[in-house]
Design a protein around this motif. Structure first.
Motif, short mmCIF file in Angstrom:
data_model
loop_
_atom_site.label_atom_id
_atom_site.label_comp_id
_atom_site.label_asym_id
_atom_site.label_seq_id
_atom_site.Cartn_x
_atom_site.Cartn_y
_atom_site.Cartn_z
N GLY A 177 0.78 -1.23 0.00
CA GLY A 177 0.00 0.00 0.00
C GLY A 177 0.81 1.27 0.00
N ALA A 178 2.02 1.24 0.57
CA ALA A 178 2.84 2.45 0.63
C ALA A 178 3.50 2.76 -0.70
CB ALA A 178 3.91 2.29 1.72
N PHE A 179 3.47 1.81 -1.65
CA PHE A 179 4.09 2.02 -2.96
C PHE A 179 3.01 2.37 -3.98
CE2 PHE A 179 7.73 -1.25 -2.04
CZ PHE A 179 8.14 -0.46 -0.98
N PRO A 180 3.38 3.07 -5.05
CA PRO A 180 2.39 3.43 -6.08
C PRO A 180 2.04 2.24 -6.98
CG PRO A 180 4.55 4.32 -6.65
CD PRO A 180 4.68 3.73 -5.29
N LYS A 181 0.81 1.81 -6.90
CA LYS A 181 0.31 0.73 -7.76
C LYS A 181 -0.11 1.33 -9.10
CE LYS A 181 -3.75 -2.38 -7.99
NZ LYS A 181 -3.15 -3.57 -8.58
N GLU A 182 0.30 0.70 -10.21
CA GLU A 182 0.12 1.31 -11.53
C GLU A 182 -0.86 0.56 -12.43
OE1 GLU A 182 1.16 4.16 -12.26
OE2 GLU A 182 2.54 4.50 -10.60
N ASN A 183 -1.57 -0.40 -11.90
CA ASN A 183 -2.60 -1.08 -12.70
C ASN A 183 -3.91 -1.10 -11.93
OD1 ASN A 183 -1.44 -3.02 -10.84
ND2 ASN A 183 -2.50 -4.63 -11.94
N ILE A 184 -4.93 -1.66 -12.52
CA ILE A 184 -6.26 -1.67 -11.94
C ILE A 184 -6.32 -2.52 -10.69
CG2 ILE A 184 -7.41 -1.29 -14.16
CD1 ILE A 184 -8.08 -4.39 -13.98
N PHE A 185 -7.33 -2.27 -9.88
CA PHE A 185 -7.68 -3.18 -8.79
C PHE A 185 -8.39 -4.36 -9.42
CE2 PHE A 185 -10.59 -3.69 -4.84
CZ PHE A 185 -9.81 -4.73 -4.39
N MET A 186 -7.77 -5.55 -9.35
CA MET A 186 -8.21 -6.68 -10.15
C MET A 186 -9.36 -7.46 -9.51
SD MET A 186 -4.55 -7.96 -11.75
CE MET A 186 -5.34 -9.17 -12.82
N THR A 187 -10.46 -6.76 -9.28
CA THR A 187 -11.71 -7.41 -8.92
C THR A 187 -12.41 -7.86 -10.21
OG1 THR A 187 -12.92 -5.33 -9.05
CG2 THR A 187 -11.96 -5.92 -6.92
N PRO A 188 -13.41 -8.72 -10.11
CA PRO A 188 -14.13 -9.09 -11.33
C PRO A 188 -14.67 -7.88 -12.10
CG PRO A 188 -14.70 -10.60 -9.58
CD PRO A 188 -13.85 -9.53 -8.95
N TRP A 189 -15.20 -6.89 -11.36
CA TRP A 189 -15.72 -5.68 -12.01
C TRP A 189 -14.58 -4.88 -12.63
CZ3 TRP A 189 -18.03 -0.80 -9.23
CH2 TRP A 189 -18.68 -0.01 -10.19
N GLY A 190 -13.46 -4.75 -11.91
CA GLY A 190 -12.32 -4.01 -12.43
C GLY A 190 -11.73 -4.65 -13.67
#
Length: 561
Positions: free
Chosen positions: A401-414
């Motif tokens: 969480g402290a690092f920058p995530k650069e892709n989508i949140f991979m839920t089924p909807w996402g």
């Protein structure tokens, strides 16, 4: 006027005893409720962090860093910015936030008991709260770090105040404020509309259909909208630019995909599991409409209780009905189940019912799967040790969480939105800036780097870039780099992640330049030519990063629902 006591009718001794036992039975239910809360405490501090909790925490970090730009459904971040400055890993911060969620759960329980008691009695009201708490999904997820617990507390608190306000302006204003805050917290608030409509009808009817009360009810509705608007504007003003566009996009996508009669993500299977694992709430909830409408209650009360029950029907048209949704949806349904639970109390007694519910909670705790919290903490600590200044990464749920995530949140909807081209692709993210770290904390991401076939959750261009860009480093960590086949001649490598790289395993020729083992070189974006005569040579992103000495954690990294 005197009363002839000798001639006054007397209750049978057995009836007097039964009445006294019933009057004291609420204490047994309250005791069982307290014991159930005690049983839940280990889950608050020991249950592994869920993927949703990781994502919610990452949004808090974004707000602290000044990079959060989405105002809708992120209001909760304002309450927890201070947590990010505390020592410890992200998992420890989430556990601390869970204590606040426990407080929200206590508020919800109190409101369930109060509202259900308005329609029945104190003992049944407490039993409704216990039925809610001891239900499997609520017992496990009632204190999870999501906006479901605070939204449920806000809405049930608003409903309780509304039901007991007697149309007092200050109480109505407080009810409007709570509902307005919840509206900004989550757009799911609209699913409670039948609850408030039923209460409005009940209050208006009980007060004799006064015309001035209609104006007060209209003012309440306007107050909710005004409060929501003010809270939204204040929250949005504290965020990064671009919030208006992202909010418009979220509302547009939610409106078109939140509701459906189909079951695209397979979440309706949880309805059956909930009914099997929580029969003492599921069965009364199912029978509630019959008990409500076959009773001799006034019609206004029947309508109000039906309003409390109607959120249960959202399981058949609202998409995101994973187990944590029951934390938000079931509080009013527990109130609606009060007529059935009242009948069961008369039939079997409150102590027996409370004991059975306590036993259900104990069974859920006893069958809890092994926690993976220690594995998650190890992953976060190794990431912080390797990259003390942070690094951009791809993963499923913002686990770091402290690092920058650069892709989508991979839920089924996402994933569905991503495959339809709504957010940016991974390739586009890599072109926008270097993404050196790839974390395989999801089956699709693991498949991307360990197999050569198609991956349904990833676009072809992203899959190709991933396989070309990352090599295994430690545990779930894959770093940008390249394994160089010995004696295979020059190999062209398209570098998607520019930056500092280290030669490992032996000498290497890079674009005609001889590099020795452990040499450091800076690569630009584009095609580079590699060659080596030594087996095991690789080019790894970073300045002489050492593989962690600790054995990597075993899989899985998450617990099931």
């Amino acid at each position: 006027m005197s009363v002839d006591i000798a001639r006054a009718p007397r209750m049978p001794a057995s009836s007097i005893v039964a009445s006294a036992v019933y009057e004291r039975s609420w204490k047994w239910v309250l005791g069982a409720l307290v014991l159930t809360l005690i049983l839940q405490l280990p889950l608050v501090v020991l249950r592994a962090i869920n993927w949703d909790e990781f994502f919610h925490y990452s949004q808090v970090v974004k707000l602290a860093n000044g990079t959060l730009s989405l105002p809708l459904q992120t209001l909760y971040t304002q309450a927890f910015v201070w947590v990010t400055a505390l020592p410890g890993a992200g998992v420890d911060h989430v556990i601390l936030i869970r204590l606040f969620m426990l407080g929200c759960e206590l508020v919800t329980l109190a409101c369930i008991a109060g509202l259900a008691g308005r329609f029945t009695d104190r003992t049944t009201g407490l039993l409704c709260a216990l039925a809610y708490l001891s239900a499997s999904f609520i017992f496990r997820h009632g204190t999870s770090f999501r906006f479901d617990p605070p939204a449920a507390a806000l809405l049930m608190g608003s409903a309780w105040i509304f039901a007991r306000a007697h149309m007092a302006p200050m109480r109505l204003a407080l009810a409007a404020i709570l509902a307005g805050i919840s509206t900004v917290l989550t757009i799911k608030t609209v699913l409670y509309a039948p609850v408030f409509a039923g209460i409005a009808w009940l209050v208006w009817t009980e007060r004799g259909h006064r015309r001035e009360d209609l104006f007060k009810l209209a003012a309440l509705a306007v107050g909710v909208v005004v409060c929501a608007g003010l809270v939204y504007l204040l929250h949005a003003a504290s965020l990064a630019q671009g919030s208006a566009h992202e909010a418009e996009s979220l509302v547009s996508n939610a409106g078109s995909s939140m509701f459906t009669l189909s079951d695209p993500f397979g979440y309706r299977r949880f309805i059956v599991w909930f009914a099997i694992s929580s029969p003492l709430l599921a069965i009364p909830a199912f029978l509630a409409p019959f008990a409500i409408w076959w009773s001799e209650r006034p019609t206004a009360r029947k309508i109000a209780l039906t309003g409390f029950w109607l959120p249960l029907t959202t399981l058949f048209f609202y998409q995101n009905t994973a187990p944590y949704y029951y934390v938000f949806m079931m509080p009013p349904v527990a109130v609606a189940a009060s007529p059935v639970l009242a009948l069961l109390v008369r039939r079997y007694g409150a102590p027996l019912m409370a004991g059975a519910m306590l036993a259900c909670a104990a069974f859920v705790l006893a069958t809890e799967p092994e926690s993976t919290l220690a594995r998650q903490r190890q992953i976060q600590k190794e990431a912080m040790r390797l990259f003390p200044d942070g690094v951009a990464y791809f993963d499923s749920c913002a686990m770091l969480g402290a690092f920058p995530k650069e892709n989508i949140f991979m839920t089924p909807w996402g994933i569905a939105k991503y495959l339809n081209g709504h957010p940016e692709t991974m390739v586009e993210a890599m072109e926008r800036g270097p993404v050196p770290l790839f974390v395989t904390n999801d089956a699709a991401l693991e498949e991307a780097v360990t197999t050569q076939g198609k991956v349904a959750a990833l676009l072809p261009q992203d899959l190709a870039a991933i396989r070309e860009s990352y090599i295994h480093f430690w545990g779930p960590f894959w770093l940008a780099g390249r394994d160089v086949a010995a004696g295979a001649g020059p190999q062209d490598w398209h570098v998607h992640v520019p930056g500092t790289y280290t030669v490992r395993g032996g000498a290497l020729r890079l674009d005609g330049r001889e590099l020795a083992r452990d040499d450091v070189v800076r690569l630009t974006r584009g095609v580079h030519r590699l060659a080596s005569d030594t087996p095991g040579v690789r080019l790894v992103w970073g300045d002489r990063l050492d593989v962690p000495a600790s054995p990597p954690p075993s899989k899985p990294y998450f617990m099931p629902f």
